[in-house]
Write a protein that holds these residues in place. Structure first.
Motif, short mmCIF file in Angstrom:
data_model
loop_
_atom_site.label_atom_id
_atom_site.label_comp_id
_atom_site.label_asym_id
_atom_site.label_seq_id
_atom_site.Cartn_x
_atom_site.Cartn_y
_atom_site.Cartn_z
N ASN A 164 -9.70 7.59 -9.94
CA ASN A 164 -8.45 8.04 -10.11
C ASN A 164 -8.20 9.37 -10.33
O ASN A 164 -7.27 9.63 -10.91
N VAL A 165 -9.26 10.02 -10.08
CA VAL A 165 -8.81 11.62 -9.26
C VAL A 165 -8.03 11.68 -7.59
O VAL A 165 -8.40 11.40 -6.77
N TYR A 166 -6.81 12.22 -8.25
CA TYR A 166 -5.73 12.59 -6.69
C TYR A 166 -5.79 13.29 -6.14
O TYR A 166 -5.29 14.37 -6.97
N ASN A 167 -4.96 13.89 -4.86
CA ASN A 167 -4.61 15.27 -4.51
C ASN A 167 -3.68 14.62 -3.86
O ASN A 167 -3.54 13.89 -2.99
N ALA A 168 -2.44 16.31 -3.72
CA ALA A 168 -1.57 15.84 -2.90
C ALA A 168 -1.51 16.97 -2.60
O ALA A 168 -1.55 17.76 -3.31
N ASP A 169 -0.70 17.04 -1.20
CA ASP A 169 -0.43 18.32 -0.51
C ASP A 169 0.39 18.43 1.22
O ASP A 169 0.90 17.22 1.58
N GLU A 170 1.57 19.22 1.12
CA GLU A 170 2.69 19.12 2.16
C GLU A 170 1.33 19.22 2.41
O GLU A 170 0.95 20.24 3.59
N ALA A 171 2.58 19.33 4.50
CA ALA A 171 2.30 19.81 5.70
C ALA A 171 3.24 19.77 6.10
O ALA A 171 3.91 18.80 6.65
N GLY A 172 3.19 20.60 7.66
CA GLY A 172 4.74 20.76 8.61
C GLY A 172 3.78 20.26 9.19
O GLY A 172 2.60 20.01 9.80
N THR A 209 -11.75 8.71 -3.16
CA THR A 209 -13.05 7.79 -2.48
C THR A 209 -12.03 8.09 -1.07
O THR A 209 -12.93 6.89 0.11
N GLY A 210 -10.57 7.96 -0.88
CA GLY A 210 -10.07 7.06 0.17
C GLY A 210 -9.87 5.55 -0.10
O GLY A 210 -9.15 5.54 1.03
N THR A 211 -9.96 5.37 -1.09
CA THR A 211 -9.59 3.89 -1.43
C THR A 211 -8.09 3.75 -1.21
O THR A 211 -7.56 2.65 -1.25
N HIS A 212 -7.55 4.05 -2.35
CA HIS A 212 -6.08 4.53 -2.02
C HIS A 212 -5.22 5.37 -1.77
O HIS A 212 -5.07 6.56 -1.97
N LYS A 213 -4.33 5.22 -0.77
CA LYS A 213 -3.21 6.27 0.29
C LYS A 213 -2.20 6.06 0.06
O LYS A 213 -1.58 4.74 -0.15
N ILE A 214 -1.02 6.52 -0.60
CA ILE A 214 -0.04 6.03 -1.34
C ILE A 214 0.96 6.88 -0.27
O ILE A 214 0.74 7.77 0.98
N GLN A 215 1.81 6.10 -0.33
CA GLN A 215 3.10 5.82 1.01
C GLN A 215 3.30 7.33 1.21
O GLN A 215 4.01 8.35 -0.04
N PRO A 216 3.10 7.33 2.84
CA PRO A 216 3.96 9.40 2.25
C PRO A 216 5.10 9.77 2.56
O PRO A 216 6.24 8.50 2.17
N LEU A 217 5.95 10.74 2.19
CA LEU A 217 7.08 11.14 1.58
C LEU A 217 7.95 12.29 2.95
O LEU A 217 6.69 12.84 3.09
N VAL A 218 8.51 11.61 3.78
CA VAL A 218 9.29 12.61 4.99
C VAL A 218 10.41 13.42 4.80
O VAL A 218 11.12 12.76 4.47
N ILE A 219 10.25 14.93 5.15
CA ILE A 219 11.75 15.16 4.22
C ILE A 219 12.29 15.75 5.87
O ILE A 219 11.35 16.79 6.91
N GLY A 220 13.02 15.45 6.14
CA GLY A 220 13.99 15.48 7.56
C GLY A 220 15.11 17.28 7.76
O GLY A 220 14.89 16.95 6.31
#
Length: 396
Positions: A164-172, A209-220
């Protein structure tokens, strides 16, 4: 009966959270050394308490609500200060007061003086301290990172399970760019064409744990590119602006969507993010608790920066080469034709789901040390190169 005790706004939120999690009022009163009537008052005023903290009007560690006399000036100065610190620009008292006077004039208040008294109250309201800038702190704050992991992260894991501990980060992502390395015969000269600068920003999020990956957000850059014609749905969430950058509006909307998803799953999570301008405007959330990494420590604390994003990009390049190989096999007239945004979104989604739980476990066990980070990145770099060669080998 428990004695009179004054709690900070953050502690009041913790009391409310414990009761929401099923704790009885009398038990919460004993835990925090309060009377049951005081706990009941917190519940009665929960909206006021939550709105006060979420609006960033005051420092959550404060015990009393005392907002600024000129709230519009205070809010403008605070937002400006947050933006300056997000870019690591040192700000002193006189500079802050000068900027406050500028905002006051812009807001039609020419009598505002931004005195030393105002500066002291401003700092007290928002928990701002005056600190020495250290030359080496920006480049390698290992001690601060270790302290944060031992103290803050320990507190988080006491409240939340690792899943239940998540991390979010953007990447180019230069989504049309082929790998810049290849196998070749000895003595053979390798030439490449002009490198594409077409860029997307991708926001990735997953639990520890890598058991739940959220749908990516893509910005164009284009809201409705030509390749989206007749496309009813995408495997990613898609947004657009002129520079294909993350904005506070996009991030707030994404947080609300994440909060809604966690509510459906009946989960309450902690979301670890870095402190930048786009991440400072946080909406009211019920199932997501925001936790910022300490300043300048993101690169050695953020799990997604420890090789996960690098691995994701490696899988993306692999799939990009796969599509070219398929074109060659099908004798397409221009097999090296670059992918469009729609195809890039498909590849992004597939590459993200291809990242395994094993990599998350490696990241979770590594110590906070620059040398270990470099070793892990070398491992991931090797993966990103060899996966391309492996797919070619499987074709023959």
């Amino acid at each position: 009966m428990a004695g009179r005790k004054q709690l900070s706004f953050q502690d009041k939120l913790n009391v409310i959270k414990d009761i929401d999690d099923g704790m009885k009022q009398i038990d919460a009163a004993r835990k925090y050394g309060l009377s049951q009537s005081t706990v009941a008052t917190f519940l009665k005023k929960r909206k006021q308490i939550e709105d006060t903290v979420s609006s960033n009007l005051i420092n959550p560690k404060r015990k009393r609500l005392k907002v600024a006399t000129n709230e519009n000036i205070d809010a403008a100065v605070l937002k400006w200060f947050q933006e300056m610190r997000a870019t690591n620009i040192p700000i002193n008292g006189p500079l802050l007061c000068t900027q406050a006077r500028k905002f006051a004039v812009m807001l039609g208040n020419e009598t505002f003086k931004a005195s030393n008294g105002w500066l002291m109250r401003f700092r007290d309201r928002h928990g701002i301290t005056f600190q020495e800038v250290h030359g080496e702190k920006k480049s390698a704050p290992i001690n601060e990172a270790n302290e944060w992991k031992q103290e803050k992260m320990t507190d988080i894991l006491q409240k939340y399970k690792p899943e239940n501990v998540y991390n979010a980060d953007e990447a180019g992502l230069f989504f049309q760019l082929l790998p810049d390395r290849t196998l070749a015969f000895k003595g053979e000269k390798c030439y490449g064409g002009k490198k594409s600068k077409q860029r997307l920003t991708v926001l990735l999020c997953a639990n520890s744990t890598g058991t739940h990956k959220i749908q990516p957000l893509v910005i164009g850059k284009s809201l409705k590119p030509r390749c989206f014609k007749n496309v009813k749905s995408l495997p990613v969430e898609y947004k657009a602006n002129k520079k294909a950058w993350m904005t506070s509006k996009f991030f707030s909307e994404w947080l609300l969507m994440l909060d809604k998803e966690m509510k459906k799953r009946k989960k309450k999570i902690a979301l670890l993010i870095d402190y930048c301008t786009a991440h400072t405007s946080i909406p009211k959330l019920h199932n997501v608790e925001i936790v910022y990494f300490p300043a300048n420590c993101t690169s050695i604390l953020q799990p997604l920066d420890m090789g996960i994003i690098k691995c994701f990009k490696g899988y993306y390049r692999k799939r990009l080469v796969e599509s070219i190989l398929v074109n060659i096999e099908n004798k397409v007239e221009d097999p090296f034709k670059t992918v469009n945004v729609k195809e890039a979104c498909d590849i992004i989604a597939g590459s993200w789901w291809e990242v395994t739980e094993k990599l998350f476990k490696i990241v979770g066990k590594r110590p906070i040390c620059v040398s270990w980070k470099m070793k892990l990145l070398l491992i991931v770099k090797k993966i990103s190169q060899t996966v391309i060669f492996q797919i070619i080998k499987n074709l023959f």
